[in-house]
Design a protein around this motif. Structure first.
Motif, PDB file in Angstrom:
ATOM      1  N   LEU A   1       9.036  -9.162  -3.354  1.00  9.86           N
ATOM      2  CA  LEU A   1       8.248  -8.049  -3.879  1.00  9.86           C
ATOM      3  C   LEU A   1       9.074  -7.282  -4.906  1.00  9.86           C
ATOM      4  O   LEU A   1      10.195  -6.860  -4.610  1.00  9.86           O
ATOM      5  CB  LEU A   1       7.830  -7.121  -2.727  1.00  9.86           C
ATOM      6  CG  LEU A   1       6.714  -6.142  -3.054  1.00  9.86           C
ATOM      7  CD1 LEU A   1       5.382  -6.870  -3.233  1.00  9.86           C
ATOM      8  CD2 LEU A   1       6.590  -5.095  -1.948  1.00  9.86           C
ATOM      9  N   VAL A   2       8.522  -7.143  -6.088  1.00  8.88           N
ATOM     10  CA  VAL A   2       9.194  -6.412  -7.167  1.00  8.88           C
ATOM     11  C   VAL A   2       8.590  -5.013  -7.205  1.00  8.88           C
ATOM     12  O   VAL A   2       7.362  -4.869  -7.171  1.00  8.88           O
ATOM     13  CB  VAL A   2       8.959  -7.135  -8.516  1.00  8.88           C
ATOM     14  CG1 VAL A   2       9.728  -6.451  -9.640  1.00  8.88           C
ATOM     15  CG2 VAL A   2       9.343  -8.611  -8.408  1.00  8.88           C
ATOM     16  N   ALA A   3       9.436  -3.978  -7.266  1.00 11.98           N
ATOM     17  CA  ALA A   3       8.911  -2.606  -7.232  1.00 11.98           C
ATOM     18  C   ALA A   3       9.601  -1.733  -8.269  1.00 11.98           C
ATOM     19  O   ALA A   3      10.810  -1.848  -8.496  1.00 11.98           O
ATOM     20  CB  ALA A   3       9.097  -2.005  -5.846  1.00 11.98           C
ATOM     21  N   GLY A   4       8.814  -0.876  -8.898  1.00 13.81           N
ATOM     22  CA  GLY A   4       9.365   0.049  -9.897  1.00 13.81           C
ATOM     23  C   GLY A   4       8.235   0.699 -10.666  1.00 13.81           C
ATOM     24  O   GLY A   4       7.072   0.653 -10.250  1.00 13.81           O
ATOM     25  N   TYR A   5       8.591   1.297 -11.807  1.00 19.21           N
ATOM     26  CA  TYR A   5       7.562   1.874 -12.682  1.00 19.21           C
ATOM     27  C   TYR A   5       7.127   0.828 -13.701  1.00 19.21           C
ATOM     28  O   TYR A   5       7.957   0.070 -14.210  1.00 19.21           O
ATOM     29  CB  TYR A   5       8.124   3.082 -13.434  1.00 19.21           C
ATOM     30  CG  TYR A   5       8.583   4.207 -12.541  1.00 19.21           C
ATOM     31  CD1 TYR A   5       7.663   5.027 -11.882  1.00 19.21           C
ATOM     32  CD2 TYR A   5       9.936   4.461 -12.363  1.00 19.21           C
ATOM     33  CE1 TYR A   5       8.085   6.060 -11.065  1.00 19.21           C
ATOM     34  CE2 TYR A   5      10.367   5.500 -11.546  1.00 19.21           C
ATOM     35  CZ  TYR A   5       9.438   6.290 -10.909  1.00 19.21           C
ATOM     36  OH  TYR A   5       9.857   7.317 -10.104  1.00 19.21           O
ATOM     37  N   PRO A   6       5.849   0.827 -14.040  1.00 19.13           N
ATOM     38  CA  PRO A   6       5.406  -0.103 -15.089  1.00 19.13           C
ATOM     39  C   PRO A   6       6.002   0.297 -16.447  1.00 19.13           C
ATOM     40  O   PRO A   6       6.252   1.479 -16.683  1.00 19.13           O
ATOM     41  CB  PRO A   6       3.879   0.080 -15.127  1.00 19.13           C
ATOM     42  CG  PRO A   6       3.531   0.989 -14.009  1.00 19.13           C
ATOM     43  CD  PRO A   6       4.764   1.670 -13.535  1.00 19.13           C
ATOM     44  N   ALA A   7       6.214  -0.681 -17.305  1.00 17.90           N
ATOM     45  CA  ALA A   7       6.647  -0.386 -18.679  1.00 17.90           C
ATOM     46  C   ALA A   7       5.583   0.474 -19.357  1.00 17.90           C
ATOM     47  O   ALA A   7       4.400   0.404 -19.025  1.00 17.90           O
ATOM     48  CB  ALA A   7       6.829  -1.696 -19.445  1.00 17.90           C
ATOM     49  N   ASP A   8       6.013   1.318 -20.309  1.00 24.06           N
ATOM     50  CA  ASP A   8       5.075   2.227 -20.990  1.00 24.06           C
ATOM     51  C   ASP A   8       3.907   1.469 -21.617  1.00 24.06           C
ATOM     52  O   ASP A   8       2.774   1.924 -21.585  1.00 24.06           O
ATOM     53  CB  ASP A   8       5.800   3.011 -22.092  1.00 24.06           C
ATOM     54  CG  ASP A   8       6.701   4.076 -21.492  1.00 24.06           C
ATOM     55  OD1 ASP A   8       6.459   4.453 -20.317  1.00 24.06           O
ATOM     56  OD2 ASP A   8       7.647   4.510 -22.174  1.00 24.06           O
ATOM     57  N   ASP A   9       4.213   0.323 -22.210  1.00 26.82           N
ATOM     58  CA  ASP A   9       3.177  -0.449 -22.891  1.00 26.82           C
ATOM     59  C   ASP A   9       2.670  -1.596 -22.014  1.00 26.82           C
ATOM     60  O   ASP A   9       2.213  -2.623 -22.518  1.00 26.82           O
ATOM     61  CB  ASP A   9       3.731  -1.003 -24.213  1.00 26.82           C
ATOM     62  CG  ASP A   9       5.023  -1.777 -23.987  1.00 26.82           C
ATOM     63  OD1 ASP A   9       5.512  -1.793 -22.826  1.00 26.82           O
ATOM     64  OD2 ASP A   9       5.548  -2.366 -24.950  1.00 26.82           O
TER      65      ASP A   9
ATOM     66  N   ALA B   1       0.838  -1.203   0.000  1.00 29.86           N
ATOM     67  CA  ALA B   1       0.000   0.000   0.000  1.00 29.86           C
ATOM     68  C   ALA B   1       0.878   1.261   0.000  1.00 29.86           C
ATOM     69  O   ALA B   1       0.580   2.235  -0.700  1.00 29.86           O
ATOM     70  CB  ALA B   1      -0.937  -0.012   1.201  1.00 29.86           C
ATOM     71  N   ALA B   2       1.963   1.236   0.774  1.00 26.52           N
ATOM     72  CA  ALA B   2       2.844   2.412   0.857  1.00 26.52           C
ATOM     73  C   ALA B   2       3.525   2.677  -0.484  1.00 26.52           C
ATOM     74  O   ALA B   2       3.638   3.834  -0.914  1.00 26.52           O
ATOM     75  CB  ALA B   2       3.894   2.210   1.953  1.00 26.52           C
ATOM     76  N   LEU B   3       3.971   1.626  -1.143  1.00 32.98           N
ATOM     77  CA  LEU B   3       4.642   1.806  -2.440  1.00 32.98           C
ATOM     78  C   LEU B   3       3.646   2.307  -3.477  1.00 32.98           C
ATOM     79  O   LEU B   3       3.961   3.190  -4.297  1.00 32.98           O
ATOM     80  CB  LEU B   3       5.293   0.490  -2.892  1.00 32.98           C
ATOM     81  CG  LEU B   3       6.500   0.047  -2.049  1.00 32.98           C
ATOM     82  CD1 LEU B   3       6.880  -1.396  -2.355  1.00 32.98           C
ATOM     83  CD2 LEU B   3       7.698   0.978  -2.274  1.00 32.98           C
ATOM     84  N   HIS B   4       2.434   1.769  -3.459  1.00 33.98           N
ATOM     85  CA  HIS B   4       1.388   2.242  -4.369  1.00 33.98           C
ATOM     86  C   HIS B   4       1.077   3.718  -4.101  1.00 33.98           C
ATOM     87  O   HIS B   4       1.005   4.533  -5.025  1.00 33.98           O
ATOM     88  CB  HIS B   4       0.119   1.398  -4.195  1.00 33.98           C
ATOM     89  CG  HIS B   4      -1.069   1.966  -4.901  1.00 33.98           C
ATOM     90  ND1 HIS B   4      -1.221   1.895  -6.272  1.00 33.98           N
ATOM     91  CD2 HIS B   4      -2.144   2.659  -4.440  1.00 33.98           C
ATOM     92  CE1 HIS B   4      -2.349   2.509  -6.614  1.00 33.98           C
ATOM     93  NE2 HIS B   4      -2.921   2.982  -5.524  1.00 33.98           N
ATOM     94  N   HIS B   5       0.936   4.054  -2.833  1.00 35.99           N
ATOM     95  CA  HIS B   5       0.618   5.428  -2.434  1.00 35.99           C
ATOM     96  C   HIS B   5       1.691   6.394  -2.939  1.00 35.99           C
ATOM     97  O   HIS B   5       1.396   7.525  -3.349  1.00 35.99           O
ATOM     98  CB  HIS B   5       0.518   5.491  -0.907  1.00 35.99           C
ATOM     99  CG  HIS B   5       0.165   6.830  -0.368  1.00 35.99           C
ATOM    100  ND1 HIS B   5      -1.094   7.357  -0.457  1.00 35.99           N
ATOM    101  CD2 HIS B   5       0.922   7.771   0.262  1.00 35.99           C
ATOM    102  CE1 HIS B   5      -1.114   8.551   0.093  1.00 35.99           C
ATOM    103  NE2 HIS B   5       0.101   8.831   0.538  1.00 35.99           N
ATOM    104  N   ALA B   6       2.948   5.929  -2.928  1.00 44.09           N
ATOM    105  CA  ALA B   6       4.055   6.780  -3.380  1.00 44.09           C
ATOM    106  C   ALA B   6       4.109   6.889  -4.903  1.00 44.09           C
ATOM    107  O   ALA B   6       4.776   7.777  -5.437  1.00 44.09           O
ATOM    108  CB  ALA B   6       5.383   6.235  -2.846  1.00 44.09           C
ATOM    109  N   GLY B   7       3.429   5.969  -5.595  1.00 44.34           N
ATOM    110  CA  GLY B   7       3.432   6.027  -7.058  1.00 44.34           C
ATOM    111  C   GLY B   7       4.251   4.948  -7.731  1.00 44.34           C
ATOM    112  O   GLY B   7       4.688   5.129  -8.869  1.00 44.34           O
ATOM    113  N   LEU B   8       4.451   3.836  -7.040  1.00 41.38           N
ATOM    114  CA  LEU B   8       5.186   2.725  -7.645  1.00 41.38           C
ATOM    115  C   LEU B   8       4.277   1.519  -7.840  1.00 41.38           C
ATOM    116  O   LEU B   8       3.298   1.334  -7.106  1.00 41.38           O
ATOM    117  CB  LEU B   8       6.380   2.326  -6.769  1.00 41.38           C
ATOM    118  CG  LEU B   8       7.523   3.337  -6.698  1.00 41.38           C
ATOM    119  CD1 LEU B   8       8.607   2.840  -5.758  1.00 41.38           C
ATOM    120  CD2 LEU B   8       8.109   3.599  -8.088  1.00 41.38           C
TER     121      LEU B   8
END
Ligand code: IYR
Length: 229
Positions: A203-211, A167-174
């Motif tokens: 747990l894998v964390a980062g930005y989603p790929a553009d596509d 939830a914290a990572l999602h809240h931060a935008g990841l």
């Protein structure tokens, strides 16, 4: 080794000074806003390699560390991996287990259940994503003097902390992926964790790929997940 600072050497009780009470209308609004935000969270399996600020990860881990736990023993350890070589080793270990899983271990019923997710034994995201967080549960805590204390409700405690972290990572935008190669014991060796610690989630964390594509799946409505008496 832990110092056991968590329960001892402090006054037995202190005033609850952190609780915040809101007017009911505001409370309803806050509950709606939280639901609207958390429902956007989707498990992602395609990540970019774009780096993310380390402080975001650290603060999310601090948030996870506030989770309730059995006897407040906080029986968890988070091993954070950004080093490319270690990520490569983790990918290698995970894919070896996953190949076994998909070709031999998993019964057909399980594979059928996974079909909508489109998963297979290839786990490139373990190298692409900037951060992997291996979440370990500790069935005992080894204190600084070498003595040991037993921990309680370890799976429950670790799972709650993992929920806070997601939830914290999602809240931060990841974006995150709860990856569970099985068995995961290879992580102990790769991440120098003692044998009494059990890996629960990678747990894998980062930005989603553009596509980035995600499975077209939904969540059960309230009527199906709750009953009121
Ligand atoms: N661990 C495997 C298989 C898998 C199992 C479940 I249950 C999932 O929800 C998703 C995947 C993998 O990661 O591919």
């Amino acid at each position: 080794m832990s110092k056991l600072p968590f329960n001892q050497g402090q006054p037995a009780f202190i005033p609850l000074s952190t609780f915040q009470r809101y007017p009911e209308t505001e409370m309803v609004e806050r509950s709606r806003a939280f639901y609207a935000d958390i429902r956007r969270r989707k498990t992602v399996r395609e990540f970019t390699s774009q780096p993310v600020p380390r402080e975001v990860i650290e603060n999310a881990l601090r948030a996870a560390g506030t989770a309730p736990s059995g006897a407040n023993h906080q029986p968890w350890h988070f091993a954070v991996v950004s080093d490319p070589e270690r990520k490569r080793q983790i990918r290698e270990g995970a894919e070896a287990e996953e190949r076994e899983f998909y070709t031999h271990r998993a019964p057909q019923e399980w594979k059928d259940a996974l079909a909508p997710l489109g998963t297979d034994s290839d786990k490139p995201f373990l190298e692409t994503a900037p951060y992997l967080i291996a979440i370990f549960g500790q069935k005992k805590t080894v204190l600084e003097d070498g003595s040991e204390i037993k921990n309680y409700y370890v799976p429950e405690s670790v799972s709650i902390a993992a929920g806070f972290l997601i939830a914290a990572l999602h809240h931060a935008g990841l974006a995150t992926l709860t990856h569970t190669p099985s068995p995961m014991n290879f992580l102990n060796q790769l991440l120098d964790r003692p044998a009494h610690e059990k890996p629960y989630i990678l747990l894998v964390a980062g930005y989603p790929a553009d596509d980035c594509m995600v499975p077209n799946i939904g969540k059960k409505p309230l009527e199906e997940i709750a009953s009121f008496f």
